[in-house]
Design an enzyme around this catalytic site. Sequence first.
Site, PDB file in Angstrom:
ATOM      1  N   ASP A 196       1.064  11.610   3.245  1.00  0.00           N
ATOM      2  CA  ASP A 196       0.996  10.323   4.009  1.00  0.00           C
ATOM      3  C   ASP A 196       1.173  10.601   5.462  1.00  0.00           C
ATOM      4  OD1 ASP A 196       1.156   7.441   4.222  1.00  0.00           O
ATOM      5  OD2 ASP A 196       0.740   7.734   2.373  1.00  0.00           O
TER       6      ASP A 196
ATOM      7  N   HIS B 183       3.642   3.487   6.925  1.00  0.00           N
ATOM      8  CA  HIS B 183       2.933   3.667   5.517  1.00  0.00           C
ATOM      9  C   HIS B 183       3.626   4.930   4.573  1.00  0.00           C
ATOM     10  CE1 HIS B 183      -0.352   4.481   2.642  1.00  0.00           C
ATOM     11  NE2 HIS B 183      -0.630   3.146   2.617  1.00  0.00           N
TER      12      HIS B 183
ATOM     13  N   SER C 250      -2.424   1.527  -2.218  1.00  0.00           N
ATOM     14  CA  SER C 250      -1.137   2.655  -1.806  1.00  0.00           C
ATOM     15  C   SER C 250       0.319   2.464  -2.331  1.00  0.00           C
ATOM     16  CB  SER C 250      -1.297   2.420  -0.374  1.00  0.00           C
ATOM     17  OG  SER C 250      -2.260   3.007   0.277  1.00  0.00           O
TER      18      SER C 250
END
Length: 419
Positions: free
Chosen positions: A143, A181, A359
């Site tokens: 990520d 994220h 996600s």
Amino acid sequence: MKKRRIVGSVLLSFIMGISMFATGAFGQQTNGQETYRVLIQGPASEKAKAKASFGTRWDFASKGFTTNVNAQQYQALLNNKNLSIERIPELQFISKTDLAAKPGGTAVTGPSDQTPWGIQAIYNDPAIARTSGGNGIKVAVLDTGVNVNHVDLKSNVEQCKDFSQNKVSLVEGSCADGNGHGTHVSGTVLANGGTGQGIYGVAPEAELWSYKVLNNRGSGYSDDIAAAIRKAADEATRTGSHVIISMSLGSSVKDSLISSAVDYAYGKGVLIIAAAGNDGPGTNTIGYPGALVNVVAVAALENVQENGTYRVADFSSRGNPSTDGDFVIQERDVEVSAPGRAIESTWNDGSYNTISGTSMATPHVSGLAAKIWSANPTKSNDQLRTELQNRAKLYDIKGGSGAATADDYASGFGFPRVK
């Protein structure tokens, strides 16, 4: 014969919230000059010459090697009739809703709930105060990196690697998250509550391998992602560990480098879990690498009126309805579903944030897989995958067009839970 292909390998990005149309750009500016990431294939002797001239970022053996070149060098490569040159484009997935979820300039010092609704749901316990499990299992989160100093994560970080830098292919000991994220999804997998006041993930005793494959804009080249997948697989072999790869990223385009890397890792005993995508509610909208046969694709659920009833979120990508009910995972099938709407977790500034997307669903399943594998270490990755499917079949959820009993194109086999 020279081939001038400009599609295939792609730059992937994180899947958050409701994606808009992807936009492409083939080059980037470096020191005022446009550069390209390219995949070079051809006879060994010609590849060797090209490597000597342009350098090597990643060598994928029979798949060729990748490198960065400027416009003049790119043209020179095209003039070599013995080489096949594939330019790797940049694709951006734009989300307006998720990044706006973080209150501008407001520090959130503690989570609103130490066990958010997704954790309560996957544990099937609305009163759960803390979680447990995952000891000995390594979860490689590919990520935007992670805040290694976040109080709820820092004791779990075992590896930290950066594959996203343009000038060098790999930086050991670096995985700074300038986006948020990666820190968010890592927290859902294995946040451990910190000093007792923080948030809990699904498997707080698991170890985190944070592989930064996406830059701070949330984009990353497919060759870097493929290299990270292979690295995680090789590390699994080197350390003798059970490894789960968790990827909350994707593209509408199937990439040969990533597909090959997934097969390689799966063959090494690694379980690979990835987001289905945020291009729903239409059918056959699932993205890659989630759509690959050797990857567990995860759809997003929302909590309907907070009453314990779950349904597939409208933004969640759907699979192929013609394969409903066959209980066989084929390419472009959703496999399982998990909480993905309004998920609170750790953030890269040391605080907490609530965002949505497949996600966010993916790390719930990655954490559950870590918890199950830790308790059943003799299981193979394939047996662990079957266990997830079997647990998913036990719970009915509302699918794309009504109640889904199991193996629905929107929800997959269902919602796997702890018990």
